[in-house]
Design a protein around this motif. Structure first.
Motif, mmCIF file in Angstrom:
data_model
loop_
_atom_site.group_PDB
_atom_site.id
_atom_site.type_symbol
_atom_site.label_atom_id
_atom_site.label_comp_id
_atom_site.label_asym_id
_atom_site.label_seq_id
_atom_site.Cartn_x
_atom_site.Cartn_y
_atom_site.Cartn_z
ATOM 1 N N ILE A 1 18.949 45.707 -96.744
ATOM 2 C CA ILE A 1 18.168 44.478 -96.718
ATOM 3 C C ILE A 1 16.700 44.857 -96.569
ATOM 4 C CG2 ILE A 1 18.403 44.208 -94.205
ATOM 5 C CD1 ILE A 1 18.427 41.160 -94.643
ATOM 6 N N LEU B 1 18.386 42.284 -101.109
ATOM 7 C CA LEU B 1 19.575 42.285 -100.255
ATOM 8 C C LEU B 1 20.803 42.534 -101.120
ATOM 9 C CD1 LEU B 1 21.132 41.700 -97.616
ATOM 10 C CD2 LEU B 1 20.814 39.257 -98.066
ATOM 11 N N THR C 1 20.307 35.464 -96.624
ATOM 12 C CA THR C 1 19.179 35.989 -95.833
ATOM 13 C C THR C 1 19.577 37.047 -94.816
ATOM 14 O OG1 THR C 1 19.459 34.223 -94.188
ATOM 15 C CG2 THR C 1 17.918 33.811 -96.027
ATOM 16 N N LYS C 2 20.845 37.355 -94.704
ATOM 17 C CA LYS C 2 21.307 38.233 -93.632
ATOM 18 C C LYS C 2 22.199 39.351 -94.165
ATOM 19 C CE LYS C 2 21.373 34.593 -90.076
ATOM 20 N NZ LYS C 2 21.015 33.452 -90.934
ATOM 21 N N ASN D 1 18.163 40.321 -90.255
ATOM 22 C CA ASN D 1 17.373 39.479 -91.158
ATOM 23 C C ASN D 1 15.916 39.941 -91.073
ATOM 24 O OD1 ASN D 1 16.439 38.471 -88.720
ATOM 25 N ND2 ASN D 1 17.583 36.543 -88.872
#
Length: 497
Positions: free
Chosen positions: A34, A95, A197-198, A249
């Motif tokens: 990420i 990501l 997002t994670k 994140n």
């Protein structure tokens, strides 16, 4: 989620790889990053470094706000698929997660592309993808229950149960749903997952399978092994703890422990064979641990000989340790053909019957007239060991002694390793002396379980009342009951005896 065109499943090749049926199969490897531009390219590099953990198939899921979730799943090696610009351009974003696979449950041989991970699910709060290393020991019961409640499965993999359990959860967000799902799962799991997002990493409470955290620039990486962090230039931060969930994140790494605490039981065979020798496990170099195993083996089972030779490549560090401890010269008595893949197709039966010789060849000038100690990591069925012994004798060796860098493998693994049925394991049906006669060697000795524990850092050996590792394949003592296999008639140690 849109996907590139799906490839036609390959026809299962005729195997002449001598290790296909006589080695414990690698499990799977997971990787994710990420906060990195073109993250899928870094994930592909990480998968390449983890290729030893699974060679049948691989997959990547990536996310970018412009294109959403994109995926690619392919049969074969990472190098043959995920190095093509035309494919990697379809996986944009900062990501992504990836998975290399060897099937341990469901359809053997990755005959269906739908069995290739990562798996993806669309939930009310958005999509999520998940890649799993390990094996769910109550997957049959979970699958039956989920199907009865209306779930429709797309694969034969036990890992898909996690997606369906998440779909039925009432958790407020995807990490909460994953927690609830995993509390219903038994067995072994190291998971790398992602939302929009994670990046999420989870290990089961026993920590059977490895998972590590790395830092690369402003981004983060999760991996089955540290060697995959090295390939992308990431700094190894720490291992994910047994029973830990990390959620990463833009704000950083959040950690918590959602499961009931348990005594860790990391797979001891990761030290012996599965992990790459350049990885770090439990703060120790895998290479150094394997060399220590060889030293311990030499102390326990000395023998007069002229040469110590590894069975390449997995027996090499232990053979070096055996040589250093014993003072007997180390030599490359067997040469491996580095350019042969794991499978080989030939039109004639006579070529296929060459078996081991397609991959290994004896260094005749070195072996002739010598008393040879062959060091290997394990004996499973014994078929390869017999063929190698014959090759050594054909080359003119005076004596052949086998020294094995693990205890006798007498029980199957149900936590993410594809092992033969128990009756096909040589050590399940024969004593050590009977195995020696069966293999036709001058001597055969395995490292003791206590000796293996000492080599991996437990100075007093194995604590029988509280073992520090999962060693079920040697001891028959399973830290998690294999519920599905018991339903199919498998007998635990007490019942079998």
């Amino acid at each position: 989620m849109t996907q590139p065109a799906k490839p036609t499943p390959p026809k299962r090749p005729l195997s002449t790889d001598p290790f296909d049926d006589d080695k414990l199969r690698e499990e799977c490897g997971v990787f994710g990053v990420i906060g990195m531009t073109d993250s899928a390219n870094f994930t592909a590099l990480g998968m390449h470094a983890l290729q030893h953990r699974g060679q049948e198939a691989g997959g990547i899921v990536a996310y970018s706000p412009e294109t959403g979730f994109q995926s690619a799943r392919r049969f074969g090696y990472v190098r043959d698929n995920f190095t093509k610009a035309s494919l990697m351009e379809t996986l944009p974003g900062q990501l992504s997660i990836g998975h290399v696979r060897y099937s341990t449950a469901g359809t053997k041989g990755a005959t269906a592309i739908r069995d290739v991970q990562p798996f993806f699910g669309e939930f009310s709060m958005g999509g999520a993808a998940i890649a799993h290393n390990g094996n769910i020991t109550n997957a049959d019961a979970l699958r039956r229950e989920l199907i009865e409640r209306g779930s429709i499965f797309q694969s034969s993999s036990d890992s898909e149960c996690i997606i369906h359990l998440m779909a039925r959860s009432m958790g407020r967000n995807i990490p909460d749903r994953m927690e609830e799902a995993l509390r219903k799962v038994e067995g072994a799991f190291s998971i790398v997952a992602m939302t929009r997002t994670k990046l999420i990493g989870v290990r089961d409470p026993l920590g059977v399978r490895p998972l590590v955290l790395g830092r690369v620039g402003d981004g983060w990486a999760l991996s089955s092994e540290t060697c995959a962090l090295d390939i992308i230039g990431a700094e190894f931060v720490r291992e994910i703890e047994p029973g830990e969930m990390v959620v990463i994140n833009a704000q950083g790494v959040q950690s918590h422990f959602p499961f009931r605490p348990a005594r860790p039981r990391f797979c001891i065979f990761e030290h012996v064979y599965f992990s790459r020798p350049d990885s770090i496990l439990g703060g120790r170099s895998v290479y150094e641990t394997r060399e220590a195993i060889g030293r311990e083996l030499a102390k326990e089972s000395p023998v007069e000989a002229d040469l110590v030779c590894p069975v390449p490549d997995s027996g090499t560090p232990a053979a070096i340790g055996f040589s250093l401890e014993s003072g007997i010269p180390y030599a490359m008595g067997i040469i491996r053909n580095q350019y042969m893949g794991r499978t080989f197709i030939e039109p004639t039966e006579s070529i296929r019957n060459m078996g081991v010789r397609l991959k290994l060849n004896v260094n005749r000038a070195l072996i002739k007239g010598k008393r040879v100690i062959l060091v290997d990591d394990s004996v499973v069925r014994g078929t390869t060991s017999r063929k190698i012994k014959e090759m050594i004798l054909d080359a003119g060796a005076a004596e052949v002694h086998f020294r094995i860098a693990s205890p006798p493998t007498a029980w199957p693994c149900f936590y993410g390793v594809d092992t033969p049925e128990r009756e096909k394991l040589l050590a399940a049906t024969m004593s050590e002396e009977e195995m020696r006669d069966h293999l036709g060697v001058d001597s055969l000795k395995f490292i003791s379980l206590d000796g293996l524990y000492r080599a991996v850092g437990e100075a007093k050996g194995r604590d029988a009342n509280s073992p520090q590792y999962c060693d079920a394949c040697f001891s028959g003592e399973y830290p998690v009951k294999p519920a599905d296999m018991l339903d199919r008639g498998f007998q635990m140690k007490a019942a079998a005896e």
